[in-house]
Each structure stands twice: as C-alpha cells, then as structure tokens.
Design an enzyme around this catalytic site. Structure first.
Site, PDB file in Angstrom:
ATOM      1  N   HIS A 191       0.798  -1.221   0.000  1.00 27.32           N
ATOM      2  CA  HIS A 191       0.000   0.000   0.000  1.00 27.32           C
ATOM      3  C   HIS A 191       0.830   1.271   0.000  1.00 27.32           C
ATOM      4  O   HIS A 191       0.409   2.287  -0.525  1.00 27.32           O
ATOM      5  CB  HIS A 191      -1.025  -0.028   1.124  1.00 27.32           C
ATOM      6  CG  HIS A 191      -2.173  -0.922   0.781  1.00 27.32           C
ATOM      7  ND1 HIS A 191      -2.374  -2.129   1.367  1.00 27.32           N
ATOM      8  CD2 HIS A 191      -3.135  -0.788  -0.170  1.00 27.32           C
ATOM      9  CE1 HIS A 191      -3.433  -2.707   0.818  1.00 27.32           C
ATOM     10  NE2 HIS A 191      -3.910  -1.915  -0.110  1.00 27.32           N
ATOM     11  N   GLU A 433     -11.857 -10.134  -5.526  1.00 26.73           N
ATOM     12  CA  GLU A 433     -10.512 -10.267  -4.967  1.00 26.73           C
ATOM     13  C   GLU A 433     -10.226 -11.679  -4.488  1.00 26.73           C
ATOM     14  O   GLU A 433      -9.102 -11.988  -4.105  1.00 26.73           O
ATOM     15  CB  GLU A 433     -10.344  -9.315  -3.776  1.00 26.73           C
ATOM     16  CG  GLU A 433     -10.469  -7.865  -4.162  1.00 26.73           C
ATOM     17  CD  GLU A 433     -10.227  -6.924  -2.999  1.00 26.73           C
ATOM     18  OE1 GLU A 433      -9.159  -6.312  -2.953  1.00 26.73           O
ATOM     19  OE2 GLU A 433     -11.114  -6.794  -2.142  1.00 26.73           O
ATOM     20  N   ASP A 457      -5.045  -8.381  -4.634  1.00 27.18           N
ATOM     21  CA  ASP A 457      -5.441  -9.449  -3.727  1.00 27.18           C
ATOM     22  C   ASP A 457      -5.791 -10.729  -4.481  1.00 27.18           C
ATOM     23  O   ASP A 457      -5.463 -11.815  -4.020  1.00 27.18           O
ATOM     24  CB  ASP A 457      -6.632  -9.000  -2.870  1.00 27.18           C
ATOM     25  CG  ASP A 457      -6.172  -8.161  -1.691  1.00 27.18           C
ATOM     26  OD1 ASP A 457      -5.155  -8.542  -1.074  1.00 27.18           O
ATOM     27  OD2 ASP A 457      -6.795  -7.133  -1.394  1.00 27.18           O
ATOM     28  N   CYS A 504      -9.444  -2.560 -10.866  1.00 26.36           N
ATOM     29  CA  CYS A 504      -8.770  -1.471 -10.163  1.00 26.36           C
ATOM     30  C   CYS A 504      -7.502  -1.947  -9.475  1.00 26.36           C
ATOM     31  O   CYS A 504      -6.858  -1.194  -8.757  1.00 26.36           O
ATOM     32  CB  CYS A 504      -9.721  -0.799  -9.183  1.00 26.36           C
ATOM     33  SG  CYS A 504     -10.359  -1.939  -7.944  1.00 26.36           S
TER      34      CYS A 504
HETATM   35  C1  PEP Z   1      -6.659  -5.036  -5.007  1.00 28.66           C
HETATM   36  O1  PEP Z   1      -6.612  -5.895  -4.123  1.00 28.66           O
HETATM   37  O2  PEP Z   1      -6.316  -5.238  -6.190  1.00 28.66           O
HETATM   38  C2  PEP Z   1      -7.118  -3.679  -4.680  1.00 28.66           C
HETATM   39  C3  PEP Z   1      -7.305  -2.788  -5.616  1.00 28.66           C
HETATM   40  O3  PEP Z   1      -7.301  -3.396  -3.351  1.00 28.66           O
HETATM   41  P1  PEP Z   1      -6.102  -3.020  -2.357  1.00 28.66           P
HETATM   42  O4  PEP Z   1      -4.839  -2.926  -3.159  1.00 28.66           O
HETATM   43  O5  PEP Z   1      -6.460  -1.744  -1.695  1.00 28.66           O
HETATM   44  O6  PEP Z   1      -6.098  -4.186  -1.417  1.00 28.66           O
HETATM   45 MG    MG Z   2      -7.557  -5.470  -2.222  1.00 26.73          MG
END
Ligand code: PEP
Ligand code: MG
Length: 576
Positions: A191, A433, A457, A504
């Site tokens: 993140h 996910e 994920d 995303c």
């Molecule tokens: C993902 O898991 O691809 C996602 C966009 O969520 P995050 O990266 O915030 O877990």
């Molecule tokens: Mg995620």
C-alpha cells in the site's frame, strides 16, 4: 565517499536526485528496575510530560496552518488527556512503591487505562484509548530522552531511505521537500507503493540492505523507472541522470496531450480509463492526466490518517468534495478496507497469524456495523452531489453482500424519513478479490450492479503468495495462467449476468497487460493517475479481433514464463 549501486523494484515511476535521510523508528527498551530515588523518577516523569506538551502544542500550531482549526483542535484533546490528574497520581503511586523506573510505571499505567477505555460501551470514549496510546508513546520517549522522528518536516531535497514505510508514514511525508523514497522491503502492490504512485512520488522498494549501506546526507540517485539506486554517484552519472530526468518529464508532458481523448480501439470499441485515489487531494492528478472517473477511492486512508474514527460529517465532506470535483463522472467509493497490512492507530485489531486471511475489510464492517452504517450514510448524502457508486471489498460469500445491502437499505430509509436527499438508484458493487467470487462470478453478479477486479489481492489469494513478502515476491505474478483464468472467468460471469466489470488492481495500469484485458472484454481500467495516458495510448493502438486472438494464445500457455514470452512477442510486433 564510496560509490555504491543497489538494485530494487521500481514501485512508482520517476527519477530523483537528492540527499539521504535514513529513517529508523527509534528503539526503546524499558527496564523495570531503577537505581534512582523515587523523587528523581518523579522529576523525569514530569520533565517528559512538559516536553510532550510543548511538542503537542507545536504540532497543533502546524496543523492549524496546514489542515485548519478542526484538525488542530484534536490536539487540545490530547493535551487534556496528557494532563489528566488521576493518571499522573496513579503513576506516582506506582513510583512510590520504590525501585521502579518512570518509564515502566508510565507504560504500565497507560496500558491499564487503554484497556479500561477500550472496554467501555461509549464509542467516543473507546476511541480515546488510541489517543492515549499515542500520547503515552510520545511521553515515554520523552522520559527516556529518545527522539521521535517527524516525517512531515524534513529538509529540502530529501530522499527517505527506510527499512519499510507504513501507508500512514507515507501519508505524512512532506511533499514540498521529499523527492522520493527507497525501502528495503515491500513490493509493487504494497500500500505504501500504491500511495507513492498516487502522490506521484518516485519510489524504489525491495532494495535488501540499503539502510546499512547508506549514510545520512549522502547524495543518492533514485531511478524509479528501472529500480536502480546509486549512492555517491560520479559527476558523469549525475549529468546522465539529470538528462534522463528531463526526458522523463518531457515524455510525461507529451502523453498528457491524450488528456481529453477517449480510449477507443482501432475498431471503435470504447473502454473507460479511470483512476484510483486515496484522498480528495489526489483528484488534481486525475483531472490533469485525463482520468474519466474514479474506479477506486480507497477510503481507509481517511480512517488511517486520523486519531479516531472520522465522523459521518467528515466522511460526507470528503466524498462530496470528490463527487463534485468529478462533475458527474463516476466515482466508485470503496467501504473501509482495514486489516491485512493496514491498521488503525485507534482500533485494536487482534494479533493474527495470517492477517491477510483474517479479520479484514468487509468482515470487520459486518461485525462492527456502526462503522459501515456511518460510512453508508455519509456516502448516500454525498451521492446527492455527483455520481457515486458504492463498492464492497474482500467479498467471498453472497450473504456478505446481502447483509451489507440490508444495512444500506436501512440507512436509506433513515435518510428518507429525515428528508435528506440522496441518489435513490445508487449502485452497489463488489471487488473481485477472492477465487471464491471469480469461480462463481455469474451468481455473485446477479446480486450486485457492478464488479471491479482487485488483482493485487486476487493474485495473492489465487496463488497463496503473500503480496508483501519479499522472500516470495518472485512467485507473485499476475501473469500466472491461474490468475489470468480467474480474471477471464470474472469477466465472463459479469457479462453473462449483464453487469459491467472494471479492474482497479495494479494490473490495470500495467502497460503490457492492456491487450490481454481488452481482449477478454474488460469494460474499464482503473489505475494510478500517472498511468492513464499510456493505457489510453495502448487502447488507441489495438483492435478487438487481434486482442481476442492473442488472449486465446495466452490462455493455452502452461506456465507464467510462456505467458510472458507471448506478451513480449505481441508487443514487439505491435511496435513494428
Ligand atoms: C486489489 O486488491 O487489487 C485492490 C485494488 O485493493 P487493495 O490494493 O487496496 O487491497
Ligand atoms: Mg484489495
């Protein structure tokens, strides 16, 4: 000074030349016994308390200038807690027993108070436990005379070098003076890497042992296009990288010419090119780069950069600001996705063996429904000011959707009764996910209005490879045929049930993945704003028929290596 070359992973593009700032969280060892008198220990305690008050007042002043009175007032509350007479008396009582250090007495009593506060019914008082923990830590460090590092006020031309940075460390970074960051651990989908991209801050991660090689104030080159780091570069290298930096910035400007263009393939198929954001501050980048909407607003940063749960009003203001700035373009807002590698300073999350498989995201929200309800109400109210879509993270079971929808309906009814405006047709969607959703996509699709694939994920859960563990980062690969099949199944399931599907996860912004995803039928791509122009350009250069044929070839590959070879072949042909 010796020149050193270090190889890492390019996590957020750009080139920076600056001075090293080694960031290390100061270690504090607390010894129970004391060889001082009780009076001396009491003096140390008071001295630490006074110093803490001075620091909190300085932070309050700074916050007043940068974030306004509301946020600054939080620190008044902190000072009141710090000066709580009962607390001081009880610490002193402990010290009276003799032979105990001020640090030990302070830590013991703070922990006791925090435990008591977090067991209270009243959510406001429960949240004070986190404040007290924070203040207690500062007080403790001041008693022990150990400096607390402040990432929000660093000298100009700083490049932060750290073992690791948490997302909240990254959020604190002073963008005026910090040019880039380099960490020893972490991968592209950590993140803090994602945040670096939305802040357009160059970053290289996974550099191994850079903290033991770099020294404060040394000159450092960060090539976050290749992942190369040079400490104490030669004059010649400095010149080369300065011109590489200029070239990168020029190219970035050139691609911005695509800003107002739609992403339409050679044969006329249009897809959405949206952006991922972490706060209203990121909207500027979205509009500058020509993003056509927000495919993912990660709201947890609103919760993380706080010392208590944000109120409905605070959330409403943030969501409304984004919705209005996007002027009717879609704004997909994800409900709080806490847990995994994201924690809240004021909420005690259990210590878990496998936090990514644990109490995370929707699981937390369905257990602590007051959190979700507050967020739903803020989202609904903000939906009167733009085109908001609500998205639930980490879904793996249809009942989770049904329970969330029931809560949403309850919130709608409440607002209606009060005569508060909101979008009655607000869409509710989910992130794909988990393999659980991908394999049964059609069934999940019947329950919601849209899907968005979270490949960060989905990759870790499909392959059972932790996205943040650098020891196995070579195994983490979204081009693995199993992950591609999960993506394909999700797209097919969504379309079979007649809903739209976007992506995303970071894969959507991967330049080499555009043709594959377009060929599979993905409706929209959502990514860091800086990737938008390149992905638009990729779409402009392909057509559906050849992309589909390419997908068929790739899906027949047995290994990730075979897939990657096919991808390289496809793009080298395209360039010709
Ligand atoms: C993902 O898991 O691809 C996602 C966009 O969520 P995050 O990266 O915030 O877990
Ligand atoms: Mg995620």
């Amino acid at each position: 000074m010796e020149r050193k070359f270090i190889k890492g992973i390019d996590a957020s593009p750009g080139i920076a030349i600056g001075k090293v700032f080694l960031y290390q969280e100061s270690e504090l060892t607390i010894i129970q016994e004391s060889n001082r008198t009780v009076e001396e220990e009491k003096q140390r305690l008071i001295h630490g308390q006074e110093k803490t008050k001075e620091q909190l007042e300085a932070i309050k002043e700074k916050t007043l200038l940068t974030l306004g009175k509301d946020k600054a007032d939080i620190f008044d509350g902190h000072i009141t807690l710090l000066e709580d007479e009962d607390l001081l008396e009880e610490i002193n009582d402990l010290l009276e027993e003799g032979n105990i250090s001020a640090e030990f007495a302070l830590k013991t009593q703070i922990e006791e108070y925090c435990k008591m506060l977090s067991n209270l019914e009243d959510p406001y008082l429960r949240e004070r436990a986190a404040d007290l923990q924070d203040i207690g830590k500062r007080w403790l460090y001041n008693v022990a005379n150990v400096t607390i590092v402040d990432l929000s006020s660093l000298p100009a031309n700083t490049i932060i070098v750290a073992k690791d940075l948490t997302p909240s460390d990254t959020a604190q970074v002073d963008l005026q003076n910090v040019l880039a960051f380099v960490t020893e651990i972490g991968g592209k989908t950590a993140h803090s890497s994602i945040m670096a991209r939305s802040l357009e801050l160059p970053a290289v991660v996974g550099t191994g042992n850079i903290c033991s090689l770099a020294k404060n104030e040394e000159i450092i080159i960060v090539d976050a296009l290749t992942g190369d780091i040079i400490l104490n570069p030669s004059q010649e290298e400095l010149e080369i990288y300065k011109s590489k930096q200029e070239h990168f910035l020029q190219e970035k400007e050139m691609l911005k010419e695509l800003k107002n263009k739609a992403a339409i393939s050679k044969d006329g198929v249009e897809v959405g090119v949206w952006c991922n954001i972490g706060s209203p501050k990121d909207v500027k980048g979205v509009l500058n780069n020509g993003g056509q909407g927000i495919g993912l607003y990660r709201t947890e940063f609103l919760f993380m950069n706080n010392d208590r749960f944000p109120t409905e009003e605070e959330q409403f203001e943030a969501y409304k600001e984004v919705a209005m700035a996007l002027e009717g373009k879609p704004v997909t807002i994800r409900t709080m996705d806490i847990g995994g590698d994201k924690s809240l300073p004021y909420m005690e999350l259990p210590k878990e063996e496998n936090p990514f498989l644990g109490w995370r995201a929707i699981r937390v929200c369905l257990d602590r429904t007051e959190i979700l309800e507050t967020q739903f109400k803020a989202l609904l109210r903000a939906s009167a000011f733009g085109y908001i879509k609500i998205m639930l993270p980490m879904i793996m079971d249809i009942t989770e959707i049904r329970r969330a929808r029931k809560l949403l309906e309850k919130c709608k009814a409440e607002l209606k009764e009060k005569g508060i405006a909101f979008d009655e047709n607000i869409q509710l969607g989910i992130m794909v996910e988990t393999p659980a959703v991908a394999f049964r996509a059609k069934y999940f699709a019947k329950e919601v209005d849209f899907f968005s694939i979270g490949t960060n994920d989905l990759t870790q859960y499909t392959l059972a490879v932790d996205r943040g563990n650098e020891n196995i980062s070579h195994l983490y690969n979204t081009y693995n045929p199993a992950v591609l099949q999960a993506i394909q199944a999700s797209i097919e399931g969504a379309h079979e049930a007649g809903i739209s599907i976007s992506m995303c996860g970071e894969f959507a912004g991967d330049e080499k993945a555009t043709a594959l995803l377009f060929g599979m039928g993905l409706d929209a791509f959502s990514m860091s704003a800086i990737s938008v122009p390149r992905i638009k350009q990729n779409i402009l250069n392909i057509d559906r028929a050849s992309a589909k044929a390419f997908v068929d070839e790739v899906m027949n590959c047995a290994t990730t290596e075979e897939v990657l070879a096919k991808v390289e072949e496809f793009y080298s042909k395209l360039k010709k």
